[in-house]
Scaffold this motif. Structure first.
Motif, PDB file in Angstrom:
ATOM      1  N   MET A 113       0.812  -1.189   0.000  1.00 33.32           N
ATOM      2  CA  MET A 113       0.000   0.000   0.000  1.00 33.32           C
ATOM      3  C   MET A 113       0.866   1.267   0.000  1.00 33.32           C
ATOM      4  N   LYS A 114       1.999   1.209   0.729  1.00 34.78           N
ATOM      5  CA  LYS A 114       2.899   2.361   0.762  1.00 34.78           C
ATOM      6  C   LYS A 114       3.438   2.678  -0.623  1.00 34.78           C
ATOM      7  N   ASN A 115       3.698   1.619  -1.425  1.00 36.03           N
ATOM      8  CA  ASN A 115       4.185   1.830  -2.784  1.00 36.03           C
ATOM      9  C   ASN A 115       3.184   2.602  -3.632  1.00 36.03           C
ATOM     10  N   VAL A 116       1.916   2.310  -3.483  1.00 34.98           N
ATOM     11  CA  VAL A 116       0.874   2.994  -4.258  1.00 34.98           C
ATOM     12  C   VAL A 116       0.886   4.480  -3.925  1.00 34.98           C
ATOM     13  N   PHE A 117       0.968   4.805  -2.631  1.00 36.31           N
ATOM     14  CA  PHE A 117       0.993   6.206  -2.223  1.00 36.31           C
ATOM     15  C   PHE A 117       2.271   6.901  -2.705  1.00 36.31           C
ATOM     16  N   ARG A 118       3.390   6.195  -2.658  1.00 39.26           N
ATOM     17  CA  ARG A 118       4.658   6.773  -3.113  1.00 39.26           C
ATOM     18  C   ARG A 118       4.610   7.064  -4.604  1.00 39.26           C
ATOM     19  N   ILE A 119       4.078   6.136  -5.377  1.00 39.08           N
ATOM     20  CA  ILE A 119       3.957   6.329  -6.825  1.00 39.08           C
ATOM     21  C   ILE A 119       3.018   7.486  -7.132  1.00 39.08           C
ATOM     22  N   ALA A 120       1.894   7.539  -6.439  1.00 39.78           N
ATOM     23  CA  ALA A 120       0.932   8.626  -6.647  1.00 39.78           C
ATOM     24  C   ALA A 120       1.552   9.969  -6.277  1.00 39.78           C
ATOM     25  N   TRP A 121       2.249  10.026  -5.131  1.00 33.74           N
ATOM     26  CA  TRP A 121       2.886  11.272  -4.707  1.00 33.74           C
ATOM     27  C   TRP A 121       3.937  11.715  -5.719  1.00 33.74           C
ATOM     28  N   GLU A 122       4.724  10.790  -6.243  1.00 39.14           N
ATOM     29  CA  GLU A 122       5.757  11.130  -7.225  1.00 39.14           C
ATOM     30  C   GLU A 122       5.121  11.701  -8.490  1.00 39.14           C
ATOM     31  N   ALA A 123       4.006  11.122  -8.915  1.00 38.41           N
ATOM     32  CA  ALA A 123       3.302  11.626 -10.102  1.00 38.41           C
ATOM     33  C   ALA A 123       2.787  13.049  -9.866  1.00 38.41           C
ATOM     34  N   VAL A 124       2.225  13.289  -8.693  1.00 43.03           N
ATOM     35  CA  VAL A 124       1.702  14.624  -8.369  1.00 43.03           C
ATOM     36  C   VAL A 124       2.858  15.617  -8.223  1.00 43.03           C
ATOM     37  N   ARG A 125       3.927  15.192  -7.576  1.00 43.01           N
ATOM     38  CA  ARG A 125       5.066  16.069  -7.331  1.00 43.01           C
ATOM     39  C   ARG A 125       5.752  16.519  -8.627  1.00 43.01           C
ATOM     40  N   THR A 126       5.823  15.658  -9.629  1.00 46.58           N
ATOM     41  CA  THR A 126       6.508  15.986 -10.880  1.00 46.58           C
ATOM     42  C   THR A 126       5.596  16.631 -11.918  1.00 46.58           C
ATOM     43  N   LEU A 127       4.314  16.735 -11.635  1.00 47.57           N
ATOM     44  CA  LEU A 127       3.367  17.324 -12.580  1.00 47.57           C
ATOM     45  C   LEU A 127       3.739  18.745 -12.996  1.00 47.57           C
ATOM     46  N   PRO A 128       4.130  19.634 -12.069  1.00 44.96           N
ATOM     47  CA  PRO A 128       4.503  20.986 -12.505  1.00 44.96           C
ATOM     48  C   PRO A 128       5.659  21.004 -13.507  1.00 44.96           C
ATOM     49  N   ASP A 129       6.672  20.150 -13.308  1.00 44.86           N
ATOM     50  CA  ASP A 129       7.780  20.094 -14.265  1.00 44.86           C
ATOM     51  C   ASP A 129       7.311  19.605 -15.627  1.00 44.86           C
ATOM     52  N   ARG A 130       6.458  18.592 -15.623  1.00 45.20           N
ATOM     53  CA  ARG A 130       5.961  18.076 -16.904  1.00 45.20           C
ATOM     54  C   ARG A 130       5.170  19.152 -17.637  1.00 45.20           C
ATOM     55  N   TRP A 131       4.411  19.963 -16.928  1.00 47.06           N
ATOM     56  CA  TRP A 131       3.639  21.052 -17.540  1.00 47.06           C
ATOM     57  C   TRP A 131       4.586  22.160 -18.026  1.00 47.06           C
ATOM     58  N   LYS A 132       5.540  22.522 -17.191  1.00 48.24           N
ATOM     59  CA  LYS A 132       6.478  23.601 -17.501  1.00 48.24           C
ATOM     60  C   LYS A 132       7.310  23.282 -18.743  1.00 48.24           C
ATOM     61  N   TYR A 133       7.737  22.027 -18.878  1.00 46.73           N
ATOM     62  CA  TYR A 133       8.620  21.634 -19.973  1.00 46.73           C
ATOM     63  C   TYR A 133       7.894  20.898 -21.103  1.00 46.73           C
ATOM     64  N   ARG A 134       6.599  21.063 -21.227  1.00 52.87           N
ATOM     65  CA  ARG A 134       5.799  20.290 -22.175  1.00 52.87           C
ATOM     66  C   ARG A 134       6.169  20.525 -23.637  1.00 52.87           C
ATOM     67  N   ASN A 135       6.634  21.712 -23.994  1.00 48.99           N
ATOM     68  CA  ASN A 135       6.933  22.023 -25.393  1.00 48.99           C
ATOM     69  C   ASN A 135       8.419  21.938 -25.710  1.00 48.99           C
ATOM     70  N   ARG A 136       9.180  21.286 -24.871  1.00 49.81           N
ATOM     71  CA  ARG A 136      10.622  21.208 -25.068  1.00 49.81           C
ATOM     72  C   ARG A 136      11.001  19.978 -25.881  1.00 49.81           C
ATOM     73  N   VAL A 137      12.168  20.051 -26.494  1.00 51.45           N
ATOM     74  CA  VAL A 137      12.725  18.924 -27.248  1.00 51.45           C
ATOM     75  C   VAL A 137      13.084  17.830 -26.243  1.00 51.45           C
ATOM     76  N   ARG A 138      12.675  16.619 -26.519  1.00 53.87           N
ATOM     77  CA  ARG A 138      12.945  15.462 -25.659  1.00 53.87           C
ATOM     78  C   ARG A 138      13.962  14.547 -26.322  1.00 53.87           C
ATOM     79  N   THR A 139      14.754  13.881 -25.498  1.00 54.93           N
ATOM     80  CA  THR A 139      15.759  12.943 -25.984  1.00 54.93           C
ATOM     81  C   THR A 139      15.166  11.551 -26.106  1.00 54.93           C
TER      82      THR A 139
END
Length: 119
Positions: A1-27
């Motif tokens: 159960m802790k893994n589910v919360f950790r995965i969910a928290w990581e997804a929420v935590r990185t959301l601003p970066d994914r939005w901020k860098y959405r139009n950037r060139v990816r490798t």
């Protein structure tokens, strides 16, 4: 159960970066150049030691830009992967044939030489 919360928290935590860098060139790491290239992708060739990079010209002309990452080649470029795995190339890329685009790739952003926002 802790893994589910950790995965969910990581997804929420990185959301601003994914939005901020959405139009950037990816490798994208590949063993050989794909038949069809996508806009906004820098294809890095060579698994252990990258030796080449390929992208579609960001001006929209549709031409393929091939860049050597081998230090002994001339010209050659240095690839650095920074925050969120976004690519930086140095020196600038200046197409001497075709459209003549001249740009830097910095942290996944195309920075046009001469202050252009597009070409």
């Amino acid at each position: 159960m802790k893994n589910v919360f950790r995965i969910a928290w990581e997804a929420v935590r990185t959301l601003p970066d994914r939005w901020k860098y959405r139009n950037r060139v990816r490798t994208v790491n590949v063993e050989e150049v794909p038949d069809i290239l996508e806009v906004g992708r820098l294809y890095v060739i060579g698994a252990e030691v990258p030796w080449s990079a390929v992208l579609l010209c960001p001006c929209g002309c549709g031409e393929i830009v091939h860049l050597s990452l081998l230090r002994n080649d001339s010209p050659s470029w240095t690839l650095r992967l920074g925050r969120s795995n976004l690519p930086t190339l140095s020196p600038s890329v200046w197409r001497t044939r075709g459209c003549g685009s001249h740009f830097f790739l910095r942290e996944g952003s195309i920075v046009w030489c001469g202050g252009r926002t597009n070409h």
